[in-house]
Design a protein around this motif. Structure first.
Motif, PDB file in Angstrom:
ATOM      1  N   ALA A  75     -37.169  71.079 -37.508  1.00  0.00           N
ATOM      2  CA  ALA A  75     -37.760  71.405 -35.665  1.00  0.00           C
ATOM      3  C   ALA A  75     -36.427  72.434 -35.553  1.00  0.00           C
ATOM      4  CB  ALA A  75     -37.772  70.278 -35.146  1.00  0.00           C
ATOM      5  N   GLY A  76     -35.364  71.785 -35.871  1.00  0.00           N
ATOM      6  CA  GLY A  76     -33.843  71.975 -35.767  1.00  0.00           C
ATOM      7  C   GLY A  76     -33.607  73.796 -36.361  1.00  0.00           C
ATOM      8  N   THR A  77     -34.713  74.674 -36.619  1.00  0.00           N
ATOM      9  CA  THR A  77     -34.348  75.894 -37.240  1.00  0.00           C
ATOM     10  C   THR A  77     -35.647  76.622 -36.243  1.00  0.00           C
ATOM     11  OG1 THR A  77     -36.779  75.732 -38.754  1.00  0.00           O
ATOM     12  CG2 THR A  77     -34.560  75.853 -39.635  1.00  0.00           C
ATOM     13  N   LEU A  78     -36.240  76.267 -35.569  1.00  0.00           N
ATOM     14  CA  LEU A  78     -36.687  76.174 -33.904  1.00  0.00           C
ATOM     15  C   LEU A  78     -35.495  77.108 -33.129  1.00  0.00           C
ATOM     16  CD1 LEU A  78     -39.251  74.046 -33.152  1.00  0.00           C
ATOM     17  CD2 LEU A  78     -39.807  76.136 -34.301  1.00  0.00           C
ATOM     18  N   ASP A  79     -35.930  78.447 -32.615  1.00  0.00           N
ATOM     19  CA  ASP A  79     -34.359  79.031 -31.772  1.00  0.00           C
ATOM     20  C   ASP A  79     -35.062  78.701 -29.972  1.00  0.00           C
ATOM     21  OD1 ASP A  79     -33.995  80.389 -33.696  1.00  0.00           O
ATOM     22  OD2 ASP A  79     -35.365  82.430 -33.645  1.00  0.00           O
ATOM     23  N   ALA A  80     -35.799  78.637 -29.329  1.00  0.00           N
ATOM     24  CA  ALA A  80     -36.612  77.754 -28.167  1.00  0.00           C
ATOM     25  C   ALA A  80     -36.530  76.280 -28.412  1.00  0.00           C
ATOM     26  CB  ALA A  80     -37.526  78.792 -27.766  1.00  0.00           C
ATOM     27  N   THR A  81     -36.933  76.133 -27.255  1.00  0.00           N
ATOM     28  CA  THR A  81     -37.277  74.479 -27.100  1.00  0.00           C
ATOM     29  C   THR A  81     -39.297  74.766 -27.397  1.00  0.00           C
ATOM     30  OG1 THR A  81     -35.832  74.095 -26.626  1.00  0.00           O
ATOM     31  CG2 THR A  81     -37.476  72.535 -26.115  1.00  0.00           C
ATOM     32  N   PRO A  82     -39.736  73.584 -28.112  1.00  0.00           N
ATOM     33  CA  PRO A  82     -41.244  73.919 -28.244  1.00  0.00           C
ATOM     34  C   PRO A  82     -41.583  72.883 -26.896  1.00  0.00           C
ATOM     35  CG  PRO A  82     -40.196  72.736 -29.437  1.00  0.00           C
ATOM     36  CD  PRO A  82     -38.892  72.831 -29.127  1.00  0.00           C
ATOM     37  N   ASP A  83     -43.374  73.274 -26.217  1.00  0.00           N
ATOM     38  CA  ASP A  83     -43.775  72.620 -25.512  1.00  0.00           C
ATOM     39  C   ASP A  83     -44.316  71.404 -26.073  1.00  0.00           C
ATOM     40  OD1 ASP A  83     -43.079  74.356 -24.226  1.00  0.00           O
ATOM     41  OD2 ASP A  83     -45.279  75.820 -23.399  1.00  0.00           O
ATOM     42  N   LEU A  84     -43.526  70.358 -27.599  1.00  0.00           N
ATOM     43  CA  LEU A  84     -44.082  69.079 -27.558  1.00  0.00           C
ATOM     44  C   LEU A  84     -43.063  68.890 -28.276  1.00  0.00           C
ATOM     45  CD1 LEU A  84     -46.442  68.067 -29.986  1.00  0.00           C
ATOM     46  CD2 LEU A  84     -46.098  69.975 -31.801  1.00  0.00           C
ATOM     47  N   ARG A  85     -43.161  67.167 -28.377  1.00  0.00           N
ATOM     48  CA  ARG A  85     -41.995  66.543 -28.360  1.00  0.00           C
ATOM     49  C   ARG A  85     -42.393  65.694 -29.590  1.00  0.00           C
ATOM     50  NH1 ARG A  85     -40.292  69.194 -26.162  1.00  0.00           N
ATOM     51  NH2 ARG A  85     -38.975  69.444 -24.199  1.00  0.00           N
ATOM     52  N   PRO A  86     -41.939  65.173 -30.370  1.00  0.00           N
ATOM     53  CA  PRO A  86     -42.557  63.962 -31.554  1.00  0.00           C
ATOM     54  C   PRO A  86     -43.610  63.005 -31.110  1.00  0.00           C
ATOM     55  CG  PRO A  86     -40.331  64.878 -31.574  1.00  0.00           C
ATOM     56  CD  PRO A  86     -40.438  64.967 -30.054  1.00  0.00           C
ATOM     57  N   SER A  87     -43.705  62.219 -31.981  1.00  0.00           N
ATOM     58  CA  SER A  87     -44.566  61.390 -31.409  1.00  0.00           C
ATOM     59  C   SER A  87     -44.791  60.413 -32.743  1.00  0.00           C
ATOM     60  CB  SER A  87     -46.609  62.526 -31.298  1.00  0.00           C
ATOM     61  OG  SER A  87     -46.970  62.543 -33.193  1.00  0.00           O
ATOM     62  N   GLN A  88     -44.134  60.629 -33.199  1.00  0.00           N
ATOM     63  CA  GLN A  88     -43.888  59.158 -34.436  1.00  0.00           C
ATOM     64  C   GLN A  88     -42.997  59.452 -35.353  1.00  0.00           C
ATOM     65  OE1 GLN A  88     -47.934  59.511 -36.216  1.00  0.00           O
ATOM     66  NE2 GLN A  88     -47.221  61.120 -37.623  1.00  0.00           N
ATOM     67  N   ASN A  89     -42.222  58.385 -35.765  1.00  0.00           N
ATOM     68  CA  ASN A  89     -41.574  58.356 -36.734  1.00  0.00           C
ATOM     69  C   ASN A  89     -42.548  57.670 -38.253  1.00  0.00           C
ATOM     70  OD1 ASN A  89     -38.887  58.146 -35.861  1.00  0.00           O
ATOM     71  ND2 ASN A  89     -39.828  56.965 -34.767  1.00  0.00           N
ATOM     72  N   ILE A  90     -41.681  58.252 -39.265  1.00  0.00           N
ATOM     73  CA  ILE A  90     -43.031  57.683 -40.552  1.00  0.00           C
ATOM     74  C   ILE A  90     -42.412  57.710 -41.465  1.00  0.00           C
ATOM     75  CG2 ILE A  90     -45.100  59.589 -39.981  1.00  0.00           C
ATOM     76  CD1 ILE A  90     -43.859  61.289 -41.859  1.00  0.00           C
ATOM     77  N   PHE A  91     -42.663  56.776 -42.736  1.00  0.00           N
ATOM     78  CA  PHE A  91     -41.877  56.493 -43.959  1.00  0.00           C
ATOM     79  C   PHE A  91     -40.793  55.762 -43.098  1.00  0.00           C
ATOM     80  CE2 PHE A  91     -44.368  60.034 -46.145  1.00  0.00           C
ATOM     81  CZ  PHE A  91     -45.036  58.812 -46.944  1.00  0.00           C
ATOM     82  N   CYS A  92     -41.001  54.525 -42.441  1.00  0.00           N
ATOM     83  CA  CYS A  92     -39.291  53.648 -41.953  1.00  0.00           C
ATOM     84  C   CYS A  92     -39.423  52.559 -42.447  1.00  0.00           C
ATOM     85  CB  CYS A  92     -40.620  53.682 -40.488  1.00  0.00           C
ATOM     86  SG  CYS A  92     -40.290  54.848 -39.240  1.00  0.00           S
ATOM     87  N   ALA A  93     -40.033  52.573 -43.574  1.00  0.00           N
ATOM     88  CA  ALA A  93     -40.156  51.256 -44.540  1.00  0.00           C
ATOM     89  C   ALA A  93     -38.903  51.921 -45.677  1.00  0.00           C
ATOM     90  CB  ALA A  93     -41.318  51.094 -45.361  1.00  0.00           C
TER      91      ALA A  93
END
Length: 140
Positions: A99-117
């Motif tokens: 996501a840090g390589t996007l040139d603009a803000t997407p119309d989408l936000r993070p929805s989850q965290n994975i591999f938290c263990a």
């Protein structure tokens, strides 16, 4: 979600790409592989269909590293500046977009965290830390 294309690029601008259509899933991955690749506590990745991704320029500057036993993980990077870049998972059906390589803000936000263990033991939730708009003043 917008159907307008969104572009992304590396730090030096040698490589650029475009995502069109549905931006898919946006998630934070805390696995040890993503931490190693990003040098951070987690990776912020969008998963998009391979048919919705295309390189606009500089594909010859894209390097790739695959771990032989990894089912989904690979890394790609700009050979000029070292920036993380999108990579196609081994099935070829999905592209992981840092996501840090996007040139603009997407119309989408993070929805989850994975591999938290397997998240880093030193990880602290960002919202619990002091925030500064710029570098904080030096402590005396």
């Amino acid at each position: 979600m917008s159907d307008s294309p969104i572009t992304g690029s590396c730090l030096c601008g040698s490589v650029a790409y475009e995502i069109s259509g549905n931006l898919g899933l946006f998630q934070y991955c805390h696995c040890s592989r993503c931490r190693k690749f990003t040098g951070s506590a987690f990776a912020s990745n969008l998963m998009v269909g391979a048919d919705q991704f295309r390189w606009l320029q500089g594909e010859e500057f894209v390097g790739r590293y695959e771990i032989p036993d990894a089912k989904y993980f690979a890394t790609t990077f700009c050979k000029q500046c070292g920036s993380s870049l999108p990579w196609k998972v081994q099935t070829g059906q999905v592209v992981m977009v840092p996501a840090g390589t996007l040139d603009a803000t997407p119309d989408l936000r993070p929805s989850q965290n994975i591999f938290c263990a397997s998240q880093a033991e030193w990880y602290v939730e960002p919202g619990t830390l002091p925030s500064h708009d710029e570098l904080p003043p030096k402590k005396k």
